[in-house]
Write an enzyme that holds these catalytic residues in place. Sequence first.
Site, short mmCIF file in Angstrom:
data_model
loop_
_atom_site.label_atom_id
_atom_site.label_comp_id
_atom_site.label_asym_id
_atom_site.label_seq_id
_atom_site.Cartn_x
_atom_site.Cartn_y
_atom_site.Cartn_z
N GLU A 155 64.76 -17.45 19.56
CA GLU A 155 63.71 -18.42 19.84
C GLU A 155 63.24 -19.14 18.58
OE1 GLU A 155 60.81 -16.05 22.05
OE2 GLU A 155 61.87 -16.54 23.90
N ASP A 171 63.47 -10.79 30.32
CA ASP A 171 62.24 -10.89 29.54
C ASP A 171 61.02 -10.37 30.29
OD1 ASP A 171 60.49 -11.50 27.54
OD2 ASP A 171 60.51 -13.67 27.87
N GLU A 206 52.38 -10.27 30.38
CA GLU A 206 52.66 -11.71 30.30
C GLU A 206 53.09 -12.30 31.64
OE1 GLU A 206 55.64 -12.54 27.36
OE2 GLU A 206 55.87 -14.63 27.97
O1 GCW Z 1 58.43 -12.83 26.33
C1 GCW Z 1 58.76 -13.75 25.35
C2 GCW Z 1 57.47 -14.38 25.02
C3 GCW Z 1 57.34 -14.83 23.60
C4 GCW Z 1 57.77 -13.69 22.68
C5 GCW Z 1 59.20 -13.34 22.99
C6 GCW Z 1 59.72 -12.16 22.18
C7 GCW Z 1 56.97 -13.03 20.53
O2 GCW Z 1 57.24 -15.43 25.92
O3 GCW Z 1 56.01 -15.19 23.38
O4 GCW Z 1 57.59 -13.99 21.34
O5 GCW Z 1 59.33 -12.99 24.34
O6 GCW Z 1 59.71 -11.06 22.71
O7 GCW Z 1 60.12 -12.33 21.06
#
Ligand code: GCW
Length: 722
Positions: free
Chosen positions: A307, A381, A409
């Site tokens: 990311e 995720d 989240e």
């Molecule tokens: O779940 C996603 C999140 C990001 C997060 C990423 C990760 C810290 O939306 O906010 O960043 O995973 O785990 O690296």
Amino acid sequence: MLRRILLGSALILLASRPALAEDGSELWLRYRKTSDPARLAEYRATIQSLVMHGESPTLTVAREEILRGLRGILDREVTIDTEPTRDGFVIVGTASNLIPSINVARELGKVGKEGYVIRSITVGGRKGTVITANTDVGVLYGVFAFLRELQTSKPIRKLAIASGPAIQIRMLDHWDNLDRSVERGYAGKALWEWSKLPDTLSPRYKDYARANASIGINGASITNVNANAKFLTPEYLAKSAAIANVLRPYGIRVYLTARFSAPIEIGGLKTADPLDPAVRKWWADKTDEVYRFIPDFGGYVVKANSEGQPGPQDYKRTHADGANMFADALAPHGGVVMWRAFVYSQDVPTDRVKQAYDEFKPLDGQFRDNVMVQVKNGPLDFQPREPFSPLFGAMPKTPLMMEFQITKEYLGQDTHLAYLGALFEEVLRADTYAKGKGSTVAKVIDGSLHSYKRTGIAGVANVGSDVNWTGSQFNQSNWYAFGRLAWNPREASRDIADDWVRETFTNDQAAVARIREMMIRSREAVVNYMTPLGLAHIMATGHHYGPAPWVKLSRPDWSPTYYHRADSIGIGFDRTATGSNAVAQYFPAVRDRYANRKTVPDSVLLWFHHVGWGEKLSSGRTLWDELVWRYNAGVTSVHDMQRTWTNVQDNVDPERFKEVQSFLAIQEKEARWWRDAALTYFQTFSHRPIPAAFEQPAHPLAYYQQLRCPADRNKPRCEAIP
Ligand code: GCW
């Protein structure tokens, strides 16, 4: 007359004394007087004096805690004795601090460095209890375990408890930033008051440490994985060191996230290439410096080439090259690097859920032995439900850590009640078949399957500056359940919920059972009204709070439409051999079960298959009808939760009762919003009616598509939702 006047003023006094605020700030460490009179009598008879020798910061806080706990629970002071000379003694200490006539060597031999033994004993004809361990921190854990027995109203006359952690590193990962914002935090600001540190220490640091120690957590990575190099400057190391000093007596080590490009950003180098000698030296020197500030520093957590974060691939190096550089810098100090496997890229043409496995599996055997690879529970995720990550079981030579997300989240964040114990348990008990039947994820994580020398588990923290710590009363249970399962990944989430309810709310049998069952079912409720049947990632873009299955972005791997793949024929992601074949990453027994439409569980059906709208499922319903049924079941479950909560009103203090009740009202509204938004949207593909037996959506699709739900909890919510 005089009596009446006195009585009257006493009443006025009573009425004007503010009631103890039940705001949730005490978490599960409330230590209220035992409510059952018979039990209270038993406790008072069994616990009369405390005998505790030995001096250390950890023993000091253990003494503080047991006195505090007993004072509350027994509602009287215990006598401090130097010898167990009366019935009802409680003797606390490591074996070397006990008296020779107490021999617990055999039990202590089984519980390891951090484990404890709690036993009812007789010494010189006197009856008492011993709380002992091999180390001071084990004693502290024993004290907390003893207090838990009391808080949950267990009989204590014949105690024989011996317990040690199954996993070595049990840590919280804070995604906390320098400005006190928290990535995916829903409980106010970060705990760490960076601008006031190191000179001012919030009293909450100590309470945080107490709470963690009470459930066996022994590590905290205190900075965001989307890292800021500034945290590694001396100015900030001094601040982290101050936090570490508060956590240390509680057996908690501090970890920091390392920004891969730090040598450039704060070191003045031109490169961060992990094979460049100057870069390696910079990290070695930096790490020496970190240890000068924090002598028991745990190590680094690294998110690299994920990311947008910098990483070794920026220099055409592998994840192993990157991780090993940190490992070499940490090795002289005994530290570890936790290298996250959460990698995916839109430039890689394959299914996003395959990428971590494709990237990391070939590197098995190439990591230094102080590298741990940290894997999210599922391959995508932190969704309400995903199958377990296929990496578990696939890297026998590399210690894999589990990464759970405690902050919800994708599960309704602060307001929705979802007990994650059920989710954690489901993943830990999943069978990878890596070495045949019974090769559970828990056995991978605790090291028993592949004889890992290092073992660890991390939970992305849900705590913040809110008075109740976690944004809602029930979110506390997820912190609690994580710690308990990190200590013992085989424990039943139902039993853990039972303890938590007793410690947090009430010991009333009927109320405990009601609240516990509500918690157990709550996670499936969320799955049903958000992403039933194996759907995933259809939340709104960015904040991930409400539904937005219609969103199609320029990045497919962030697009709900990429994940659900609804079309005129059906819905779901074909991950079998006719599709992305992600299912082939699992061991054959699992692969075959998931790949076959006849054997794949409904719970992950649409994760692995594109299924026709009219196809019949095991329930006898068509896929479309099943989808409607599940979305409605989710809403019905929330109604049940509301009813349950109303039924326990008399057992819960009014403050917390009201807060939970009002959050359940939000959840009910939003469950319907999820259901109606998703069904009206999917209906544009299925062209099938919502059977008349079900509540019909209140609005057309266009209405749901224009709703916006801000991520920031302090901004107005989606008030317009019917
Ligand atoms: O779940 C996603 C999140 C990001 C997060 C990423 C990760 C810290 O939306 O906010 O960043 O995973 O785990 O690296």
